[in-house]
Design a protein around this motif. Structure first.
Motif, PDB file in Angstrom:
ATOM      1  N   UNK A 185     114.246  14.607 -80.874  1.00 32.50           N
ATOM      2  CA  UNK A 185     115.326  15.581 -81.070  1.00 32.50           C
ATOM      3  C   UNK A 185     114.641  16.892 -81.390  1.00 32.50           C
ATOM      4  N   UNK A 186     114.645  17.799 -80.433  1.00 32.77           N
ATOM      5  CA  UNK A 186     113.751  18.949 -80.524  1.00 32.77           C
ATOM      6  C   UNK A 186     114.414  20.168 -81.152  1.00 32.77           C
ATOM      7  N   UNK A 187     115.033  21.004 -80.357  1.00 30.39           N
ATOM      8  CA  UNK A 187     115.539  22.267 -80.856  1.00 30.39           C
ATOM      9  C   UNK A 187     115.415  23.302 -79.765  1.00 30.39           C
ATOM     10  N   UNK A 188     115.625  24.576 -80.065  1.00 28.73           N
ATOM     11  CA  UNK A 188     115.514  25.616 -79.040  1.00 28.73           C
ATOM     12  C   UNK A 188     114.144  25.581 -78.372  1.00 28.73           C
ATOM     13  N   UNK A 189     114.073  25.410 -77.063  1.00 22.23           N
ATOM     14  CA  UNK A 189     112.771  25.256 -76.391  1.00 22.23           C
ATOM     15  C   UNK A 189     111.897  26.500 -76.468  1.00 22.23           C
ATOM     16  N   UNK A 190     112.476  27.652 -76.801  1.00 22.22           N
ATOM     17  CA  UNK A 190     111.686  28.871 -76.900  1.00 22.22           C
ATOM     18  C   UNK A 190     110.822  28.952 -78.133  1.00 22.22           C
ATOM     19  N   UNK A 225     121.808  20.605 -89.474  1.00 17.62           N
ATOM     20  CA  UNK A 225     122.384  19.258 -89.596  1.00 17.62           C
ATOM     21  C   UNK A 225     123.438  19.007 -88.523  1.00 17.62           C
ATOM     22  N   UNK A 226     124.274  20.012 -88.247  1.00 15.03           N
ATOM     23  CA  UNK A 226     125.319  19.848 -87.238  1.00 15.03           C
ATOM     24  C   UNK A 226     124.711  19.536 -85.868  1.00 15.03           C
ATOM     25  N   UNK A 227     123.618  20.221 -85.529  1.00 12.78           N
ATOM     26  CA  UNK A 227     122.938  19.944 -84.261  1.00 12.78           C
ATOM     27  C   UNK A 227     122.358  18.538 -84.259  1.00 12.78           C
ATOM     28  N   UNK A 228     121.892  18.070 -85.418  1.00 15.59           N
ATOM     29  CA  UNK A 228     121.378  16.709 -85.529  1.00 15.59           C
ATOM     30  C   UNK A 228     122.472  15.675 -85.328  1.00 15.59           C
ATOM     31  N   UNK A 229     123.665  15.951 -85.871  1.00 18.17           N
ATOM     32  CA  UNK A 229     124.784  15.017 -85.672  1.00 18.17           C
ATOM     33  C   UNK A 229     125.156  14.942 -84.188  1.00 18.17           C
ATOM     34  N   UNK A 230     125.154  16.101 -83.523  1.00 14.84           N
ATOM     35  CA  UNK A 230     125.461  16.130 -82.099  1.00 14.84           C
ATOM     36  C   UNK A 230     124.419  15.346 -81.299  1.00 14.84           C
ATOM     37  N   UNK A 231     123.147  15.523 -81.639  1.00 14.15           N
ATOM     38  CA  UNK A 231     122.086  14.771 -80.960  1.00 14.15           C
ATOM     39  C   UNK A 231     122.240  13.278 -81.217  1.00 14.15           C
ATOM     40  N   UNK A 232     122.639  12.929 -82.443  1.00 18.39           N
ATOM     41  CA  UNK A 232     122.867  11.524 -82.771  1.00 18.39           C
ATOM     42  C   UNK A 232     123.968  10.918 -81.924  1.00 18.39           C
ATOM     43  N   UNK A 247     112.319  13.855 -85.142  1.00 17.10           N
ATOM     44  CA  UNK A 247     113.103  15.089 -85.132  1.00 17.10           C
ATOM     45  C   UNK A 247     112.224  16.283 -85.487  1.00 17.10           C
ATOM     46  N   UNK A 248     112.498  17.423 -84.851  1.00 19.07           N
ATOM     47  CA  UNK A 248     111.666  18.611 -85.029  1.00 19.07           C
ATOM     48  C   UNK A 248     111.754  19.196 -86.418  1.00 19.07           C
ATOM     49  N   UNK A 249     112.801  18.869 -87.183  1.00 21.16           N
ATOM     50  CA  UNK A 249     112.808  19.214 -88.602  1.00 21.16           C
ATOM     51  C   UNK A 249     113.705  18.240 -89.365  1.00 21.16           C
ATOM     52  N   UNK A 250     113.684  18.346 -90.676  1.00 18.54           N
ATOM     53  CA  UNK A 250     114.421  17.394 -91.513  1.00 18.54           C
ATOM     54  C   UNK A 250     115.933  17.574 -91.412  1.00 18.54           C
ATOM     55  N   UNK A 251     116.398  18.804 -91.192  1.00 15.98           N
ATOM     56  CA  UNK A 251     117.844  19.006 -91.081  1.00 15.98           C
ATOM     57  C   UNK A 251     118.388  18.264 -89.864  1.00 15.98           C
ATOM     58  N   UNK A 252     117.678  18.333 -88.751  1.00 20.36           N
ATOM     59  CA  UNK A 252     118.077  17.550 -87.587  1.00 20.36           C
ATOM     60  C   UNK A 252     118.052  16.058 -87.905  1.00 20.36           C
ATOM     61  N   UNK A 253     117.013  15.611 -88.591  1.00 22.96           N
ATOM     62  CA  UNK A 253     116.891  14.190 -88.930  1.00 22.96           C
ATOM     63  C   UNK A 253     118.034  13.734 -89.827  1.00 22.96           C
ATOM     64  N   UNK A 254     118.427  14.571 -90.780  1.00 16.15           N
ATOM     65  CA  UNK A 254     119.538  14.216 -91.661  1.00 16.15           C
ATOM     66  C   UNK A 254     120.842  14.130 -90.879  1.00 16.15           C
ATOM     67  N   UNK A 255     121.005  15.009 -89.880  1.00 11.94           N
ATOM     68  CA  UNK A 255     122.189  14.934 -89.027  1.00 11.94           C
ATOM     69  C   UNK A 255     122.217  13.666 -88.201  1.00 11.94           C
ATOM     70  N   UNK A 257     120.770  10.881 -89.023  1.00  7.11           N
ATOM     71  CA  UNK A 257     121.035   9.814 -89.990  1.00  7.11           C
ATOM     72  C   UNK A 257     122.527   9.705 -90.289  1.00  7.11           C
ATOM     73  N   UNK A 258     123.203  10.836 -90.438  1.00  7.04           N
ATOM     74  CA  UNK A 258     124.649  10.824 -90.681  1.00  7.04           C
ATOM     75  C   UNK A 258     125.400  10.203 -89.508  1.00  7.04           C
ATOM     76  N   UNK A 259     124.993  10.559 -88.280  1.00  6.58           N
ATOM     77  CA  UNK A 259     125.659  10.014 -87.097  1.00  6.58           C
ATOM     78  C   UNK A 259     125.472   8.505 -87.002  1.00  6.58           C
ATOM     79  N   UNK A 260     124.289   8.036 -87.338  1.00  9.97           N
ATOM     80  CA  UNK A 260     124.029   6.595 -87.293  1.00  9.97           C
ATOM     81  C   UNK A 260     124.864   5.866 -88.350  1.00  9.97           C
ATOM     82  N   UNK A 261     124.927   6.439 -89.535  1.00 15.34           N
ATOM     83  CA  UNK A 261     125.692   5.825 -90.624  1.00 15.34           C
ATOM     84  C   UNK A 261     127.165   5.714 -90.236  1.00 15.34           C
ATOM     85  N   UNK A 262     127.698   6.783 -89.627  1.00 16.70           N
ATOM     86  CA  UNK A 262     129.107   6.789 -89.236  1.00 16.70           C
ATOM     87  C   UNK A 262     129.396   5.756 -88.149  1.00 16.70           C
ATOM     88  N   UNK A 263     128.399   5.472 -87.312  1.00 20.64           N
ATOM     89  CA  UNK A 263     128.591   4.517 -86.217  1.00 20.64           C
ATOM     90  C   UNK A 263     128.230   3.087 -86.595  1.00 20.64           C
TER      91      UNK A 263
END
Length: 341
Positions: A185-190, A225-232, A247-255, A257-263
């Motif tokens: 889960x990366x992020x802006x490619x630039x 985090x919101x982008x991480x939830x979307x990736x999840x 994940x490219x950073x912890x905020x993405x990873x936390x997102x 994690x939230x998506x996995x927990x919800x599912x």
């Protein structure tokens, strides 16, 4: 609207010359004790505050250092700011912190503001991948240091972390745990950081004799985090879902994690997760997060010290050579990646 109190008002109230008031403010030891007390009393009574901007114009040097980061909502950059502020304060300077919000346009506006304010120097994590904003800023002859980015030329200093090594640490850990299908889960490619962490991940796969097809990239527009939830959510929709995520950073990873927990997906048994930065929230997550630690406070402090050294060299008090400081990351293993495969 109340009129501001000037140095002439203080002189009139104390019955002294403007020069005497100036001496009390700037060279108090040169003024007789009784006169100094009378002037100070007038200052306190009238609420006079010295005009720092006027002082800077006379001295030709600002006491403010600019700091422009990608996202002040990310605790990583808060820690960078803490380190920079500590070093600046030790040198008698203040820090003006601004947030580009990962926008090249906002970055350009803040750099223009720094130039207008004639700050002492700028610590900058670039948002503009083209480099045009930096080239425009160079024209103002204000020193700057790149933070969390390696300087490509020899015309400025930089303080960064070896993100290629960091990406390798993360994926090597997952491969050693038995994972052969990993999502990134990366992020802006630039952003250089995003590309370098991906390069490190691919290097780790190659070391293990695995091809690049073992890494499935899920790009995001932002690093929050919101982008991480979307990736999840996208990850959950894959027919051949990977068994691990870097994940490219912890905020993405936390997102994620939230998506996995919800599912109802169990971390780490159904999906292992590794983040990057090791922000404070990583250890406090519902499932403590394995993360690649960056020494953010040290990074901010070292960048500020390099900038101070350069500005002192311009004043003729020290010598300065542009340097690229590259710090090493560290893998911090926690529950989120400790599934047995």
């Amino acid at each position: 609207m109340a009129q501001s109190v000037g140095i002439k008002d203080v002189a009139r109230a104390a019955g002294v010359s403007v020069g005497t008031v100036s001496n009390v403010i700037n060279r108090p030891d040169t003024v007789a004790t009784e006169t100094r007390a009378r002037v100070q009393s007038a200052i306190d009574r009238l609420g006079y505050v010295r005009s720092e901007s006027a002082r800077q114009l006379r001295a030709g040097r600002s006491r403010i250092m600019g700091l422009l980061v990608l996202d002040m909502g990310n605790p990583f950059f808060v820690d960078v700011a803490r380190g920079a502020e500590r070093a600046a304060r030790d040198a008698g300077l203040g820090v003006m912190v601004c947030n580009s919000a990962q926008s090249a346009g906002e970055e350009a506006e803040y750099l223009s503001l720094f130039a207008e304010q004639r700050v002492r120097g700028v610590l900058l994590t670039p948002a503009d991948a083209t480099g045009r904003n930096i080239e425009t800023f160079r024209r103002h002859n204000i020193p700057f240091v790149l933070v969390d980015r390696v300087a490509e030329g020899a015309t400025e200093c930089s303080v960064s972390v070896d993100d290629v090594a960091g990406g390798a640490l993360a994926v090597r850990h997952l491969v050693d745990a038995g994972h052969r299908s990993i999502a990134y889960v990366s992020g802006p490619p630039g952003l250089n950081q995003v590309r370098d962490r991906r390069t490190g991940a691919l290097n780790a796969l190659a070391e293990a004799g695995l091809g690049p097809d073992c890494l499935r990239e899920l790009p995001t527009e932002r690093l929050d985090v919101a982008a991480g939830r979307d990736a999840g959510a996208r990850l959950l929709g894959l027919a051949d879902r990977p068994t691990a995520v870097f994940c490219a950073n912890d905020l993405l990873a936390l997102g994620v994690l939230q998506a996995m927990y919800a599912a109802g997906i169990t971390v780490p048994d159904d999906l292992a997760i590794v983040g990057y930065d090791d922000i404070e929230f990583a250890a406090a997550a519902a499932v403590p997060l394995t993360s690649v630690r960056q020494p953010a406070v040290t990074m901010g402090a070292m960048a500020a010290e390099l900038l101070l050294e350069e500005t002192e060299a311009e004043a003729g008090t020290t010598r300065h050579e542009h340097r690229r400081v590259v710090l090493q990351p560290e893998l911090v293993v926690r529950r989120s990646s400790l599934s047995a495969r």
